[in-house]
Design a protein around this motif. Structure first.
Motif, PDB file in Angstrom:
ATOM      1  N   UNK A   1       0.838  -1.200   0.000  1.00 21.67           N
ATOM      2  CA  UNK A   1       0.000   0.000   0.000  1.00 21.67           C
ATOM      3  C   UNK A   1       0.873   1.249   0.000  1.00 21.67           C
ATOM      4  N   UNK A   2       0.542   2.197  -0.858  1.00 18.46           N
ATOM      5  CA  UNK A   2       1.235   3.481  -0.878  1.00 18.46           C
ATOM      6  C   UNK A   2       0.612   4.424   0.149  1.00 18.46           C
ATOM      7  N   UNK A   3      -0.723   4.421   0.244  1.00 23.49           N
ATOM      8  CA  UNK A   3      -1.427   5.290   1.177  1.00 23.49           C
ATOM      9  C   UNK A   3      -2.883   4.851   1.223  1.00 23.49           C
ATOM     10  N   UNK A   4      -3.634   5.409   2.170  1.00 27.23           N
ATOM     11  CA  UNK A   4      -5.092   5.310   2.158  1.00 27.23           C
ATOM     12  C   UNK A   4      -5.630   6.732   2.182  1.00 27.23           C
ATOM     13  N   UNK A   5      -6.565   7.034   1.287  1.00 32.15           N
ATOM     14  CA  UNK A   5      -7.065   8.396   1.105  1.00 32.15           C
ATOM     15  C   UNK A   5      -8.559   8.397   1.407  1.00 32.15           C
ATOM     16  N   UNK A   6      -8.959   9.067   2.479  1.00 30.90           N
ATOM     17  CA  UNK A   6     -10.325   9.072   2.971  1.00 30.90           C
ATOM     18  C   UNK A   6     -11.068  10.292   2.439  1.00 30.90           C
ATOM     19  N   UNK A   7     -12.210  10.052   1.780  1.00 27.17           N
ATOM     20  CA  UNK A   7     -13.020  11.127   1.208  1.00 27.17           C
ATOM     21  C   UNK A   7     -14.444  11.042   1.724  1.00 27.17           C
ATOM     22  N   UNK A   8     -15.060  12.205   1.913  1.00 28.44           N
ATOM     23  CA  UNK A   8     -16.407  12.288   2.458  1.00 28.44           C
ATOM     24  C   UNK A   8     -17.245  13.239   1.612  1.00 28.44           C
ATOM     25  N   UNK A   9     -18.366  12.762   1.096  1.00 30.54           N
ATOM     26  CA  UNK A   9     -19.299  13.592   0.354  1.00 30.54           C
ATOM     27  C   UNK A   9     -20.571  13.801   1.155  1.00 30.54           C
ATOM     28  N   UNK A  10     -21.245  14.923   0.903  1.00 33.74           N
ATOM     29  CA  UNK A  10     -22.483  15.245   1.608  1.00 33.74           C
ATOM     30  C   UNK A  10     -23.517  15.795   0.634  1.00 33.74           C
ATOM     31  N   UNK A  11     -24.775  15.546   0.934  1.00 26.30           N
ATOM     32  CA  UNK A  11     -25.870  16.149   0.182  1.00 26.30           C
ATOM     33  C   UNK A  11     -26.933  16.608   1.167  1.00 26.30           C
ATOM     34  N   UNK A  12     -27.285  17.889   1.083  1.00 28.29           N
ATOM     35  CA  UNK A  12     -28.298  18.467   1.950  1.00 28.29           C
ATOM     36  C   UNK A  12     -29.375  19.124   1.097  1.00 28.29           C
ATOM     37  N   UNK A  13     -30.348  19.750   1.751  1.00 28.62           N
ATOM     38  CA  UNK A  13     -31.424  20.388   0.995  1.00 28.62           C
ATOM     39  C   UNK A  13     -30.912  21.553   0.158  1.00 28.62           C
ATOM     40  N   UNK A  14     -29.803  22.202   0.602  1.00 25.04           N
ATOM     41  CA  UNK A  14     -29.358  23.428  -0.063  1.00 25.04           C
ATOM     42  C   UNK A  14     -27.950  23.360  -0.632  1.00 25.04           C
TER      43      UNK A  14
END
Length: 282
Positions: free
Chosen positions: A189-202
Motif C-alpha cells: 500500500x502506498x497510502x489510504x485516502x479518505x473522502x467524504x461527500x455530503x448532500x443536503x437540501x441546499x
C-alpha cells in the motif's frame, strides 16, 4: 485507523469519483470462471480462483491444499481468515511486476449489511502452471472494487493498482482509495485516502480523486489530487438552517520513490489533514 473508524458508520449516496490521466491506464474485465486467461488457452480463471478459495469453484484438486487459509490486510498486516461461502465474483486486470506480466484478481467474498466486507486482491504468475504470488485483504468498507481505471504505470517495469471501498446511507458518502504498488511480486500500500461527500437540501459537497504518473526514474512520481467542492443545490425546503458557502479547492500530494526504504513517501501530510477534517463532519 480508517478501517476501524468505518466499521460502524453508515454512508450516503456515493458522491466520490476517481480518475486517472495516464496513457498506460488499463481497463478492468469481468470474465466468467470458465473463460480462458488472455493468451493462455489452457488456463481458465477458475484455475486462478481455486488457488485462493478452492470451494468457490467446486471440486477438490491437489492444489487446493496450497490455498491460503489466512491473508494479511493491506493496511495493518493483521491476518484475515478467508471464507468462500459468500463468494460473489471477481474482476481482473493485467499488471506488471519488474517487467514480468502478471494477472491481478479482485475477489468479492461478501458484503455484510453493517460491517466491513471481504475483498481479496490476488496476484498470479501464468507464464507456466498458474501460481499464486501474493494475496491481501483490501476491504475498508462494505463495497470494494477496482477504481476506473485500475492500473497506472509508474515506470518501465512496474504498475500501480487503485482500489476503492465505499458504502452509503442517506446524507453522506464515504470512500477510501488505496493506491497499491506491485513490487517484487508483492502488493504494498502506498497510502489510504479518505473522502467524504455530503448532500443536503441546499448544498452538495463532493470529493473526487485523480491519480497520475509524474516524472522520475526508475520509479515515477505518483501525483494524487482530491478536488473538494461545495456547490449550491435546491433539493427541498431548508427552513432557517445555515450551510457552508460555495467553495472549491485542490489538495495534491506527490509520492516519490525512496531508494533507502524501497517505498513511496508523501511530500506532505495533506491527506492526513483532510481525513481529520472529514472525521469532524461524521
Amino acid at each position: 485507523m480508517l478501517r476501524v473508524l468505518l466499521r460502524s458508520i453508515a454512508v450516503a449516496l456515493v458522491l466520490v469519483a476517481i480518475s486517472a490521466g495516464d496513457a498506460f491506464a488499463a481497463a478492468v474485465s469481468f470474465p466468467e470462471l470458465s473463460d480462458p486467461v488472455p493468451g493462455k488457452t489452457a488456463i481458465t480463471y477458475a484455475d486462478l480462483v481455486r488457488l485462493v478459495v478452492p470451494s468457490a469453484v467446486g471440486g477438490a484438486l491437489p492444489l487446493d491444499d496450497q490455498a491460503p487459509r489466512r491473508v494479511r490486510h493491506i493496511e495493518d498486516g493483521y491476518d484475515i481468515t478467508l471464507g468462500s461461502d459468500d463468494f460473489r465474483g471477481f474482476a481482473a486486470v493485467s499488471v506488471r511486476s519488474g517487467e514480468l506480466d502478471r494477472v491481478a484478481l479482485l475477489l468479492d467474498l461478501g458484503e455484510p449489511e453493517y460491517a466491513i466486507g471481504s475483498a481479496v486482491l490476488a496476484l498470479f504468475d501464468v507464464s507456466g502452471a498458474p501460481a499464486l504470488l501474493d494475496a491481501v485483504d483490501v476491504a475498508f468498507d462494505r463495497h470494494t472494487s477496482f477504481a476506473d481505471p485500475a492500473r497506472i504505470s509508474v515506470g518501465e517495469a512496474n504498475d500501480l493498482l487503485v482500489v476503492l471501498s465505499t458504502h452509503h446511507n442517506a446524507g453522506q458518502s464515504y470512500a477510501i482509495a488505496t493506491p497499491i504498488l506491485v513490487l517484487d511480486d508483492r502488493f504494498e500500500a502506498v497510502d489510504t485516502i479518505f473522502m467524504l461527500g455530503e448532500r443536503s437540501c441546499a448544498y452538495e459537497r463532493t470529493q473526487s480523486l485523480s491519480v497520475r504518473q509524474g516524472p522520475g526514474e526508475p520509479f515515477a512520481d505518483i501525483i494524487a489530487t482530491v478536488a473538494d467542492a461545495v456547490v449550491e443545490a435546491s433539493y427541498f425546503e431548508c427552513g432557517e438552517a445555515t450551510f457552508p458557502a460555495p467553495q472549491s479547492r485542490m489538495i495534491t500530494v506527490t509520492y516519490r520513490w525512496d531508494g533507502a526504504t524501497r517505498r513511496y513517501l508523501p511530500d506532505s501530510d495533506a491527506f492526513d489533514r483532510l481525513a481529520s477534517e472529514n472525521e469532524e463532519r461524521l
